[in-house]
Design an enzyme around this catalytic site. Structure first.
Site: not given
Ligand SMILES: N[C@H](CCC[C@H](N)C(=O)O)C(=O)O
Length: 258
Positions: A73, A197
């Site tokens: 993340c 994200c």
């Molecule tokens: N939901 C994403 C992980 C968190 C990604 C996001 N919150 C970031 O800042 O990279 C996954 O399961 O691949």
């Protein structure tokens, strides 16, 4: 059980942050993670992050999506760096471990610059693109990302046959200018749009940068602004990928479970 927690947000992607260097958080208890992240019955967050000790590194971050699944993340890592400074574990530079390997980061003028894992290649996905920046990302260019049905279209791609069984995150891009894009993201494991994200905007920046021969891309998201710098190689790989943006502590509390 009782423990202290902090809430952090990085461009609107929000996380429960726990200093778990004593390692007493039951990370196998995914129902607890889901309960804590629940926005009505719990604290509420896109994800939960444990900070733990790791031999040879300043710390290790263990990230859980709101559904309890684990991944890398980018925004969460930037928040983990800010939290580790708040805890006095680091000053303005750090090297830490995450699920996709070691990362370095530095803090300057309230911004966290995080080195992401290198990327071997972009691939085509129908008319769209796919890239793994520590977590999997489908990337689609659209006419107007502001009015685009991100949740409906994102869900359909995330659960499509092509991405079974693990699924993918889904990002929609509309270019703003030669070196700036607008991005909205449907996140796997949150199963909704998030305000930004980190691994997603990194994926979008690499695709847009590759198409336009750029080494820096600015990204506008509903939760705030980020930038991504990188170098690319003749074999289609990307290195020195740096995700930069703010991270803020918004709350501190105690959790007592029955
Ligand atoms: N939901 C994403 C992980 C968190 C990604 C996001 N919150 C970031 O800042 O990279 C996954 O399961 O691949």
């Amino acid at each position: 059980m009782e423990f202290s927690f902090y809430k952090y947000q990085g461009t609107g992607n929000d996380f429960i942050m726990i200093d778990d260097r004593v390692e007493n958080f039951p990370e196998q208890d995914l129902q607890l993670v889901q309960n804590l992240c629940d926005r009505k019955f719990g604290i509420g967050a896109d994800g939960l992050i444990l900070i733990r000790n790791k031999e040879g590194f300043d710390f290790e971050m263990i990230y859980f999506n709101a559904d309890g699944s684990q991944s890398m993340c980018g925004n969460g890592a930037r928040c983990a760096v800010a939290f580790s400074k708040f805890l006095g574990i680091i000053s303005d530079q750090t090297r830490f471990m995450a699920i996709d390997g070691p990362h370095t980061a530095n803090i300057a003028d309230e911004l966290i610059s995080l080195e992401m894992s290198p990327v071997n290649s972009l691939s085509n996905a129908g008319q769209d693109y796919f890239v793994n920046t520590g977590s999997p990302h489908h990337v689609r260019f659209v006419e107007d990302v502001i009015t685009y049905p991100v949740v409906e279209a994102g869900k359909a791609i995330r659960y499509s046959e092509a991405y079974q069984p693990k699924g993918t995150n889904v990002n929609f891009i509309t270019p703003i200018s030669e070196n700036e894009i607008h991005v909205r993201t449907y996140e796997r494991g949150v199963e909704n749009e998030t305000l930004s994200c980190g691994t997603g905007v990194t994926a979008c920046a690499l695709v847009y940068g590759y198409q336009n021969e750029l080494n820096e891309v600015k990204i506008k998201t509903p939760g705030g602004n980020l930038s991504v710098n990188f170098t690319s190689a003749a074999d289609g790989s990307f290195q020195n990928i740096i995700l930069t943006g703010p991270a803020q502590q918004v709350y501190q509390g105690k959790w007592k479970s029955k």
